[in-house]
Design a protein around this motif. Sequence first.
Motif, PDB file in Angstrom:
ATOM      1  N   HIS A 183       0.833  -1.196   0.000  1.00  0.00           N
ATOM      2  CA  HIS A 183       0.000   0.000   0.000  1.00  0.00           C
ATOM      3  C   HIS A 183       0.872   1.252   0.000  1.00  0.00           C
ATOM      4  CE1 HIS A 183      -3.229   2.771   0.939  1.00  0.00           C
ATOM      5  NE2 HIS A 183      -4.096   1.775   0.774  1.00  0.00           N
ATOM      6  N   ALA A 184       0.466   2.244  -0.794  1.00  0.00           N
ATOM      7  CA  ALA A 184       1.232   3.482  -0.920  1.00  0.00           C
ATOM      8  C   ALA A 184       1.394   4.192   0.429  1.00  0.00           C
ATOM      9  CB  ALA A 184       0.558   4.411  -1.925  1.00  0.00           C
ATOM     10  N   GLN A 185       0.340   4.169   1.241  1.00  0.00           N
ATOM     11  CA  GLN A 185       0.409   4.855   2.542  1.00  0.00           C
ATOM     12  C   GLN A 185       1.433   4.196   3.465  1.00  0.00           C
ATOM     13  OE1 GLN A 185      -3.546   5.056   4.184  1.00  0.00           O
ATOM     14  NE2 GLN A 185      -4.105   6.839   2.975  1.00  0.00           N
ATOM     15  N   THR A 186       1.551   2.878   3.372  1.00  0.00           N
ATOM     16  CA  THR A 186       2.517   2.167   4.207  1.00  0.00           C
ATOM     17  C   THR A 186       3.929   2.583   3.847  1.00  0.00           C
ATOM     18  OG1 THR A 186       1.001   0.276   4.222  1.00  0.00           O
ATOM     19  CG2 THR A 186       3.241  -0.125   4.972  1.00  0.00           C
ATOM     20  N   LEU A 187       4.223   2.651   2.545  1.00  0.00           N
ATOM     21  CA  LEU A 187       5.547   3.088   2.097  1.00  0.00           C
ATOM     22  C   LEU A 187       5.785   4.544   2.467  1.00  0.00           C
ATOM     23  CD1 LEU A 187       8.191   2.656   0.570  1.00  0.00           C
ATOM     24  CD2 LEU A 187       6.965   3.129  -1.560  1.00  0.00           C
ATOM     25  N   GLY A 188       4.759   5.381   2.294  1.00  0.00           N
ATOM     26  CA  GLY A 188       4.891   6.799   2.629  1.00  0.00           C
ATOM     27  C   GLY A 188       5.215   7.021   4.101  1.00  0.00           C
ATOM     28  N   ARG A 189       4.569   6.240   4.963  1.00  0.00           N
ATOM     29  CA  ARG A 189       4.846   6.358   6.407  1.00  0.00           C
ATOM     30  C   ARG A 189       6.280   5.932   6.723  1.00  0.00           C
ATOM     31  NH1 ARG A 189      -0.612   4.537   7.189  1.00  0.00           N
ATOM     32  NH2 ARG A 189       0.113   2.380   7.280  1.00  0.00           N
ATOM     33  N   ALA A 190       6.730   4.868   6.078  1.00  0.00           N
ATOM     34  CA  ALA A 190       8.097   4.384   6.320  1.00  0.00           C
ATOM     35  C   ALA A 190       9.119   5.446   5.927  1.00  0.00           C
ATOM     36  CB  ALA A 190       8.336   3.094   5.531  1.00  0.00           C
ATOM     37  N   ILE A 191       8.874   6.139   4.822  1.00  0.00           N
ATOM     38  CA  ILE A 191       9.781   7.206   4.368  1.00  0.00           C
ATOM     39  C   ILE A 191       9.774   8.363   5.363  1.00  0.00           C
ATOM     40  CG2 ILE A 191      10.114   8.982   2.595  1.00  0.00           C
ATOM     41  CD1 ILE A 191       9.055   6.908   0.543  1.00  0.00           C
ATOM     42  N   LYS A 192       8.602   8.736   5.831  1.00  0.00           N
ATOM     43  CA  LYS A 192       8.484   9.850   6.786  1.00  0.00           C
ATOM     44  C   LYS A 192       9.229   9.548   8.085  1.00  0.00           C
ATOM     45  CE  LYS A 192       5.027  12.768   9.068  1.00  0.00           C
ATOM     46  NZ  LYS A 192       3.568  13.010   9.259  1.00  0.00           N
ATOM     47  N   VAL A 193       9.050   8.343   8.598  1.00  0.00           N
ATOM     48  CA  VAL A 193       9.722   7.941   9.846  1.00  0.00           C
ATOM     49  C   VAL A 193      11.232   7.913   9.655  1.00  0.00           C
ATOM     50  CG1 VAL A 193      10.056   6.032  11.471  1.00  0.00           C
ATOM     51  CG2 VAL A 193       7.743   6.660  10.747  1.00  0.00           C
ATOM     52  N   ALA A 194      11.686   7.405   8.506  1.00  0.00           N
ATOM     53  CA  ALA A 194      13.124   7.335   8.236  1.00  0.00           C
ATOM     54  C   ALA A 194      13.743   8.729   8.169  1.00  0.00           C
ATOM     55  CB  ALA A 194      13.367   6.579   6.932  1.00  0.00           C
ATOM     56  N   ALA A 195      13.026   9.681   7.565  1.00  0.00           N
ATOM     57  CA  ALA A 195      13.526  11.057   7.471  1.00  0.00           C
ATOM     58  C   ALA A 195      13.632  11.692   8.856  1.00  0.00           C
ATOM     59  CB  ALA A 195      12.614  11.880   6.575  1.00  0.00           C
ATOM     60  N   GLN A 196      12.647  11.386   9.716  1.00  0.00           N
ATOM     61  CA  GLN A 196      12.690  11.904  11.087  1.00  0.00           C
ATOM     62  C   GLN A 196      13.873  11.319  11.855  1.00  0.00           C
ATOM     63  OE1 GLN A 196       8.767  10.798  12.387  1.00  0.00           O
ATOM     64  NE2 GLN A 196       7.810  12.712  11.696  1.00  0.00           N
ATOM     65  N   LYS A 197      14.093  10.022  11.693  1.00  0.00           N
ATOM     66  CA  LYS A 197      15.230   9.375  12.368  1.00  0.00           C
ATOM     67  C   LYS A 197      16.561   9.922  11.869  1.00  0.00           C
ATOM     68  CE  LYS A 197      13.052   4.917  13.458  1.00  0.00           C
ATOM     69  NZ  LYS A 197      13.063   3.456  13.143  1.00  0.00           N
ATOM     70  N   ALA A 198      16.591  10.278  10.587  1.00  0.00           N
ATOM     71  CA  ALA A 198      17.821  10.818  10.002  1.00  0.00           C
ATOM     72  C   ALA A 198      18.012  12.293  10.348  1.00  0.00           C
ATOM     73  CB  ALA A 198      17.790  10.640   8.485  1.00  0.00           C
ATOM     74  N   ASN A 199      17.022  12.870  11.038  1.00  0.00           N
ATOM     75  CA  ASN A 199      17.077  14.272  11.465  1.00  0.00           C
ATOM     76  C   ASN A 199      17.167  15.225  10.271  1.00  0.00           C
ATOM     77  OD1 ASN A 199      16.926  16.084  13.619  1.00  0.00           O
ATOM     78  ND2 ASN A 199      19.141  16.408  13.629  1.00  0.00           N
ATOM     79  N   ILE A 200      16.413  14.906   9.217  1.00  0.00           N
ATOM     80  CA  ILE A 200      16.363  15.757   8.033  1.00  0.00           C
ATOM     81  C   ILE A 200      15.089  16.588   8.101  1.00  0.00           C
ATOM     82  CG2 ILE A 200      16.110  15.754   5.509  1.00  0.00           C
ATOM     83  CD1 ILE A 200      17.858  13.221   5.519  1.00  0.00           C
TER      84      ILE A 200
END
Length: 320
Positions: A243-260
């Motif tokens: 699902h597109a939303q599942t991938l979108g959430r994973a990207i958002k969380v990864a960006a937050q963890k990367a402090n971007i």
Amino acid sequence: MKKKLLDITRDKIRLKHYSMKTEQSYVGWIKQYIFFHNKRHPIEMGKSEIEQFLTHLAVNRKVSPTTQNQAFYAIVFLYGEVLGVDMKSQNIQALRAQERKHIPAVLTKEEVALILANLNGIYELMVSLMYGCGLRMQEALNLRVKDIDFGFDKIYVFNSKSMTDRTLPLPQKLKERLKRQVEKVEQLHRGDSEAGYGSVYLPHALEKKFPKAKYETKWQYLFPARNIANDPRSGVARRHHLHAQTLGRAIKVAAQKANIHKRVTSHIFRHSYATHLLQAGIDLRSIQELLGHKSVETTMIYTHIVAEMNKGRVASPLDM
């Protein structure tokens, strides 16, 4: 029993093989148009009412030009395809939403690497492929096993947003991982088939022409969903893509963890791909073909991004 207007609209949309997302969007706008005019039947309305609704979207709701255009196309579809009234020739003159020219955000190569480092498993592979090939999220989700040509190191993109099929170089760094992903899909498909499932969604024309194709491994999605689910249109239980939303959430969380702190969405990897190619000296026409843009003017936005980056080389008087 006589069918309702929206049900007829859905039937027409499916007959034209539009996506589920387009169906939901068009039906949603048509509902809003009808409710805006106090539930009057569209056949009783015309040019004036359409202009009022579109102007309302621009003035009161302050929607973007893209959103206003989407509403317009939905209403034109309703009149042309469902009610048999040609609205394209009516010269509809609604107040247009103000178009803002903006330069999209891009990531540096280091920022891309940081985000990838904070993704796991299939999500990391998908985002790597999106960045490595400049794919839209939906293009990545729609990839089938057959679309990866390991012999010629090519990826085939069909039914893209631009309605133009294209081929892309297969990133060598991902080749072995993609082979393993195909093996996982093969194993998953065998299990689904043994459990009495095993079919996959195909556009109606293809399913009609090749009725057995939906059970073949090569037509399975490269990035399948975790669970079997009922198809919202046909009701058939089958395995769809992630699902597109599942991938979108994973990207958002990864960006937050990367402090971007940039606005990181799936599309930023496509922007970054094009910008990094341009910085590497790849000509604009080649980038246009790789992205699948119909017009080179669309691709020109990346020259503006690079130009803005080059402004950073001009020192501030404070630093002189």
